[in-house]
Write a protein that holds these residues in place. Sequence first.
Motif, PDB file in Angstrom:
ATOM      1  N   PHE A   1      -7.266   4.753  12.051  1.00  0.00           N
ATOM      2  CA  PHE A   1      -6.207   5.513  11.391  1.00  0.00           C
ATOM      3  C   PHE A   1      -4.930   5.327  12.203  1.00  0.00           C
ATOM      4  O   PHE A   1      -4.966   5.353  13.426  1.00  0.00           O
ATOM      5  CB  PHE A   1      -6.550   7.014  11.370  1.00  0.00           C
ATOM      6  N   ALA A   2      -3.796   5.159  11.512  1.00  0.00           N
ATOM      7  CA  ALA A   2      -2.510   4.998  12.199  1.00  0.00           C
ATOM      8  C   ALA A   2      -1.398   5.576  11.327  1.00  0.00           C
ATOM      9  O   ALA A   2      -1.550   5.706  10.112  1.00  0.00           O
ATOM     10  CB  ALA A   2      -2.238   3.527  12.486  1.00  0.00           C
TER      11      ALA A   2
ATOM     12  N   LEU B   1      -0.269   7.485   5.752  1.00  0.00           N
ATOM     13  CA  LEU B   1      -1.383   7.216   6.654  1.00  0.00           C
ATOM     14  C   LEU B   1      -1.935   5.821   6.384  1.00  0.00           C
ATOM     15  O   LEU B   1      -2.134   5.429   5.235  1.00  0.00           O
ATOM     16  CB  LEU B   1      -2.482   8.264   6.432  1.00  0.00           C
ATOM     17  N   VAL B   2      -2.198   5.063   7.454  1.00  0.00           N
ATOM     18  CA  VAL B   2      -2.776   3.731   7.326  1.00  0.00           C
ATOM     19  C   VAL B   2      -4.225   3.807   7.793  1.00  0.00           C
ATOM     20  O   VAL B   2      -4.503   4.248   8.906  1.00  0.00           O
ATOM     21  CB  VAL B   2      -1.999   2.690   8.168  1.00  0.00           C
TER      22      VAL B   2
ATOM     23  N   LEU C   1      -2.208   4.895   2.654  1.00  0.00           N
ATOM     24  CA  LEU C   1      -2.627   5.926   1.712  1.00  0.00           C
ATOM     25  C   LEU C   1      -1.553   7.001   1.649  1.00  0.00           C
ATOM     26  O   LEU C   1      -1.211   7.599   2.670  1.00  0.00           O
ATOM     27  CB  LEU C   1      -3.951   6.558   2.173  1.00  0.00           C
ATOM     28  N   PRO C   2      -0.998   7.269   0.478  1.00  0.00           N
ATOM     29  CA  PRO C   2       0.026   8.309   0.364  1.00  0.00           C
ATOM     30  C   PRO C   2      -0.593   9.707   0.406  1.00  0.00           C
ATOM     31  O   PRO C   2      -1.755   9.890   0.054  1.00  0.00           O
ATOM     32  CB  PRO C   2       0.667   8.035  -0.996  1.00  0.00           C
ATOM     33  N   ALA C   3       0.185  10.702   0.837  1.00  0.00           N
ATOM     34  CA  ALA C   3      -0.259  12.095   0.884  1.00  0.00           C
ATOM     35  C   ALA C   3      -0.376  12.642  -0.524  1.00  0.00           C
ATOM     36  O   ALA C   3       0.243  12.099  -1.439  1.00  0.00           O
ATOM     37  CB  ALA C   3       0.734  12.917   1.702  1.00  0.00           C
TER      38      ALA C   3
END
Length: 82
Positions: free
Chosen positions: A6-7, A13-14, A20-22
Amino acid sequence: MASTYFADGSSGLVVDGQTLPAPYTLTIIGPAATMKTALMIPGGVADSVVRDGGTLLVDEAPSVRVDALHPAENLENAKPVQ
């Protein structure tokens, strides 16, 4: 899975190279009371979420269904069970 990463990304978020969008929903497998205690440690995850303008809700589910799998790669110390 241990190889998942996760980054922070400029658009969200990657996870494993995919942005990935919130909003985000995480399903965590483990003892609910222990997980909630760990998330609520002062200065930890819950405080970080609130500081960044988010909301953290912890809900104990009676069961968890895992319906997506990450393929195992280069197993060194384990082998799949059939």
